[in-house]
Write a protein that holds these residues in place. Structure first.
Motif, PDB file in Angstrom:
ATOM      1  N   ALA B 279      -2.042  -2.284  -7.339  1.00  0.00           N
ATOM      2  CA  ALA B 279      -0.789  -2.322  -6.759  1.00  0.00           C
ATOM      3  C   ALA B 279      -0.587  -1.961  -5.327  1.00  0.00           C
ATOM      4  N   ALA B 280      -1.483  -0.977  -5.096  1.00  0.00           N
ATOM      5  CA  ALA B 280      -1.389  -0.562  -3.521  1.00  0.00           C
ATOM      6  C   ALA B 280      -1.887  -1.878  -2.481  1.00  0.00           C
ATOM      7  N   PHE B 281      -2.688  -2.598  -3.166  1.00  0.00           N
ATOM      8  CA  PHE B 281      -3.317  -3.979  -2.475  1.00  0.00           C
ATOM      9  C   PHE B 281      -2.005  -4.964  -2.296  1.00  0.00           C
ATOM     10  N   SER B 282      -1.275  -4.852  -3.367  1.00  0.00           N
ATOM     11  CA  SER B 282      -0.180  -5.906  -3.242  1.00  0.00           C
ATOM     12  C   SER B 282       0.811  -5.323  -2.203  1.00  0.00           C
ATOM     13  N   VAL B 283       0.912  -3.941  -2.284  1.00  0.00           N
ATOM     14  CA  VAL B 283       1.828  -3.291  -1.120  1.00  0.00           C
ATOM     15  C   VAL B 283       1.165  -3.475   0.379  1.00  0.00           C
ATOM     16  N   MET B 284      -0.002  -3.622   0.556  1.00  0.00           N
ATOM     17  CA  MET B 284      -0.759  -3.780   1.741  1.00  0.00           C
ATOM     18  C   MET B 284      -0.535  -5.320   2.280  1.00  0.00           C
ATOM     19  N   PHE B 315       5.518   1.019   9.743  1.00  0.00           N
ATOM     20  CA  PHE B 315       4.870   0.282   8.484  1.00  0.00           C
ATOM     21  C   PHE B 315       4.250   1.125   7.489  1.00  0.00           C
ATOM     22  N   CYS B 316       3.850   2.280   7.902  1.00  0.00           N
ATOM     23  CA  CYS B 316       3.581   3.636   7.104  1.00  0.00           C
ATOM     24  C   CYS B 316       4.629   4.033   6.285  1.00  0.00           C
ATOM     25  N   ALA B 317       5.984   4.145   6.797  1.00  0.00           N
ATOM     26  CA  ALA B 317       7.113   4.643   6.227  1.00  0.00           C
ATOM     27  C   ALA B 317       7.515   3.603   5.129  1.00  0.00           C
ATOM     28  N   GLN B 318       7.296   2.367   5.474  1.00  0.00           N
ATOM     29  CA  GLN B 318       7.524   1.450   4.468  1.00  0.00           C
ATOM     30  C   GLN B 318       6.643   1.631   3.204  1.00  0.00           C
ATOM     31  N   ALA B 319       5.324   1.829   3.419  1.00  0.00           N
ATOM     32  CA  ALA B 319       4.508   1.878   2.139  1.00  0.00           C
ATOM     33  C   ALA B 319       4.804   3.117   1.589  1.00  0.00           C
ATOM     34  N   PHE B 320       5.228   4.222   2.393  1.00  0.00           N
ATOM     35  CA  PHE B 320       5.644   5.375   1.516  1.00  0.00           C
ATOM     36  C   PHE B 320       6.682   5.313   0.959  1.00  0.00           C
ATOM     37  N   ILE B 321       7.690   4.591   1.370  1.00  0.00           N
ATOM     38  CA  ILE B 321       9.039   4.457   0.838  1.00  0.00           C
ATOM     39  C   ILE B 321       8.682   3.422  -0.605  1.00  0.00           C
ATOM     40  N   ILE B 322       7.818   2.473  -0.587  1.00  0.00           N
ATOM     41  CA  ILE B 322       7.635   1.710  -1.480  1.00  0.00           C
ATOM     42  C   ILE B 322       7.086   2.587  -2.703  1.00  0.00           C
ATOM     43  N   GLY B 391      -0.518   1.393   3.664  1.00  0.00           N
ATOM     44  CA  GLY B 391       0.291   1.072   4.559  1.00  0.00           C
ATOM     45  C   GLY B 391      -0.608   0.973   5.999  1.00  0.00           C
ATOM     46  N   LEU B 392      -1.669   1.697   5.942  1.00  0.00           N
ATOM     47  CA  LEU B 392      -2.376   2.170   7.072  1.00  0.00           C
ATOM     48  C   LEU B 392      -2.904   0.657   7.991  1.00  0.00           C
ATOM     49  N   ILE B 393      -3.339  -0.207   7.107  1.00  0.00           N
ATOM     50  CA  ILE B 393      -4.002  -1.497   7.936  1.00  0.00           C
ATOM     51  C   ILE B 393      -2.844  -2.386   8.461  1.00  0.00           C
ATOM     52  N   PRO B 394      -1.934  -2.404   7.715  1.00  0.00           N
ATOM     53  CA  PRO B 394      -0.844  -3.253   8.293  1.00  0.00           C
ATOM     54  C   PRO B 394      -0.223  -2.316   9.661  1.00  0.00           C
ATOM     55  N   ALA B 395       0.039  -1.021   9.474  1.00  0.00           N
ATOM     56  CA  ALA B 395       0.405  -0.022  10.478  1.00  0.00           C
ATOM     57  C   ALA B 395      -0.444  -0.455  11.763  1.00  0.00           C
ATOM     58  N   TRP B 396      -1.817  -0.472  11.434  1.00  0.00           N
ATOM     59  CA  TRP B 396      -2.728  -0.487  12.583  1.00  0.00           C
ATOM     60  C   TRP B 396      -2.633  -1.945  13.174  1.00  0.00           C
ATOM     61  N   ARG B 397      -2.408  -2.934  12.606  1.00  0.00           N
ATOM     62  CA  ARG B 397      -2.308  -4.020  12.934  1.00  0.00           C
ATOM     63  C   ARG B 397      -1.042  -4.418  13.988  1.00  0.00           C
TER      64      ARG B 397
END
Lengths: 219, 410
Positions: B279-284, B315-322, B391-397
């Motif tokens: 599911a985390a990969f889906s978030v990513m 973007f990290c916050a978005q992953a956290f909220i999800i 969310g780290l990889i999207p955030a990094w990008r």
């Protein structure tokens, strides 16, 4: 800063791109000083480097040579939100939030907006004639209305310098005229210096000083 | 609220339209967490039910003798007088052979003291209401229901019981006759192993079968409310018991079984955690798409003065909220399913006509559930941490994008 003091000082700005073995010199040596409250237009042919120059002046891109100062101090990204307002050809409004929130976004970059900032956003929306459209999403606004929101956003933090990159490029002639008149009037009222990059000779003529970018140099 | 949190919320839940990408991402986390909650609760339920059955049939502490105690009266009095001990009852037990109506079974014969057993255990609760433990005498037994069924024995029937003592007697050419008992009742505990292989009789009957004289194999103990059973065990071993006897808490007595149960639970948790990781990969994936779709907006944020680290935080916050939303929804869904688990299981078993199979193979007639706070906290924390890491990889990008290039992108 009083009227006449330089808000922008660019000295010997150079920018080139490498294309294979070929070096393309976009800006050869640009010197530009803009005084507080002054309006300056920069014209030039397509591909002459107008937008590149504006990006350098805004600190969004780095020059290969030369120096840039905002209000007498070296230009730094951390000062951009306070010192500069930028208006782009493509508006770049955030689609998920309404017009008022888009204007307030500039203030959010500095701190969470309070009553003072909200009042300022409402005042700017009123000045650009969009009070009735404040709660509309960007997709519910026309091109001219979107650009007016972008202008209000650029002025939100009361910047000393406003950089406008072909702000009427995506608008019809009449709407473009309205936006330029409004932009110039707002800058005059607020004492904000304006650097306007445009193709339009008539729009350029309305500024206090007209410059042309040719062969990588301003004249 | 900092701009990156504000924008994170707005991008996930935009005004005026259904947040499709957000819903898909949240749903993935929700399902993963729900499965984790359900499985850990059911596994916890098995453990809890086993604890309940052990404590209700054998007490919280088992004082075992090396061999047997020839005269338990003195030690029984000492155990009862030990601080923290609420009640104690002696027992004798061992495997026997049962012959009834031409059929044979090899259950465990548990001899209990009918006068004191119910002060320690709750055996009476499991006995068929038509009979009672108090009605037991030295010539009668109560059989577990499944055993009675398998032998075809009904209440009032007589059965013959052979103890292993017969082997000793045969060695010395003695004749050892089986003991005859009358079945006066049956009991149903709810655990397949106990229900299919247990006979309860008096402690005197067990003493006869095993040739113990007045001796017993051990003492079951109940501790006082609020007392820690491990502390009482330590006290008994340190001060009360002779070297030939030793007290064990129910957890120590069933240590291997509980270890296996715990291992199963840990393995299940580990394997099911992969659902959350998927599911985390889906978030990513959703957030990476978002970074691509919003490249020019990210450029704008830079032009407005946003720092790269704040763009990353958005973007990290978005992953956290999800992660938080999906986890809370998953916990809710998990508990919802647990609330109707038995209806679901019985419904499926009924459709497949497998009600008996369920009891036979899974030991319990109902699907147990017991949610440990520690399991729930672990599930929630792991899920939120894994989702946020996604969310780290999207955030990094997003943070790497240069405003001028992002604004130019098509």
């Amino acid at each position: 800063m009083t009227r006449g003091d330089p808000v922008l000082t660019a000295t010997g700005l150079q920018k080139f791109y490498q294309s294979g073995d070929r070096r393309i010199e976009v800006l050869r040596s640009v010197d530009l000083t803009v005084a507080a409250g002054e309006s300056v237009s920069i014209r030039g042919e397509s591909g002459s480097g107008k937008s590149t120059l504006l990006n350098l002046l805004a600190g969004l891109d780095s020059a290969d040579a030369g120096t840039l100062a905002w209000g007498g101090a070296p230009a730094k990204a951390s000062r951009r939100a306070v010192f500069l307002g930028i208006v782009f050809q493509s508006f770049y409004l955030i689609p998920e939030i309404d017009a008022r929130a888009n204007v307030l976004m500039a203030a959010r970059m500095l701190k969470a907006p309070g009553a003072k900032e909200r009042a300022r956003a409402d005042e700017l929306l009123q000045r650009v004639g969009l009070t009735e459209r404040a709660t509309h999403l960007p997709t519910q606004l026309s091109g001219g209305e979107r650009q007016r929101v972008a202008v209000a956003r650029a002025l939100m933090n009361s910047p000393q310098l406003l950089l406008a990159d072909e702000p009427t490029g995506n608008l019809d002639e009449h709407t473009g005229d309205v936006v330029i008149e409004m932009l110039l009037a707002l800058c005059r009222e607020t004492g904000t210096a304006l650097v306007l990059v445009t193709h339009n000779v008539a729009h350029a003529a309305k500024t206090g000083r007209q410059l042309v970018l040719t062969n990588g140099r301003l004249a | 609220m900092p701009w990156y949190l504000y924008l994170a919320f707005k991008q996930l839940f935009p005004t005026g339209r259904f947040p499709f990408f957000t819903a898909i991402s949240v749903l993935g986390v929700t399902l993963g967490v729900a499965v984790l909650v359900i499985v850990t609760s059911v596994m916890g339920g098995f453990g809890y039910e086993i604890r309940r059955m052990i404590v209700e049939t054998e007490g919280e502490i088992d004082v075992k003798a090396r061999g047997y105690v020839a005269d338990p009266r003195e030690i029984l009095a000492k155990v009862r007088a030990t601080p923290g001990v609420a009640a104690a009852t002696p027992y004798a037990k061992g495997a026997v052979a049962v012959l009834a109506a031409g059929r044979t079974a090899y259950p465990m014969f548990r001899g209990v003291d009918v006068n004191s057993v119910e002060s320690v255990t709750q055996l009476g609760r499991f006995v068929n209401p038509r009979s009672s433990l108090a009605a037991l005498d030295d010539d009668s037994v109560i059989m577990s229901s499944a055993l009675a069924n398998s032998l075809g024995v009904r209440i009032g029937d007589k059965i013959e019981i052979y103890s292993p003592l017969i082997i000793e007697k045969m060695k010395s050419d003695e004749v050892f006759l089986p003991r005859e008992f009358r079945v006066i009742g049956d009991l149903y505990i709810g655990h397949q192993q106990l229900d299919s292989s247990t006979i309860y009789g008096t402690v005197r009957a067990a003493q006869d079968l095993y040739g113990l004289g007045k001796g017993v194999h051990g003492i079951y103990v109940r501790v006082k409310d609020g007392e820690n059973e491990h502390a009482v065990v330590a006290r008994l071993n340190a001060t009360t018991l002779p070297p030939t006897m030793r007290a064990f808490s129910w957890m120590e007595s069933w240590e291997d079984f509980l270890w296996v149960l715990n291992l199963e639970k840990s393995i299940n948790f580990f394997l099911l955690l992969f659902i959350v990781i998927i599911a985390a990969f889906s978030v990513m994936s959703s957030l990476l798409i978002s970074v691509v779709r919003k490249t020019r907006e990210i450029g704008l944020l830079g032009a407005l003065g946003a720092r790269a680290r704040d763009v990353a935080l958005c973007f990290c916050a978005q992953a956290f909220i999800i992660g938080v939303t999906g986890t809370l929804a998953g916990v809710g869904l998990g508990f919802g399913v647990l609330a109707i688990r038995n209806d679901l299981v019985h419904g499926i078993a009924k459709i497949m006509q497998r009600q008996d199979t369920l009891r036979q193979f899974y030991q319990f007639s109902d699907l147990p559930s017991h949610t440990l706070t520690s399991d729930l906290v672990l599930t929630v924390v792991m899920s939120i941490v894994i989702s946020t890491l996604a969310g780290l990889i999207p955030a990094w990008r997003a943070a790497r994008l240069k405003p001028v290039e992002a604004l130019r992108s098509e």
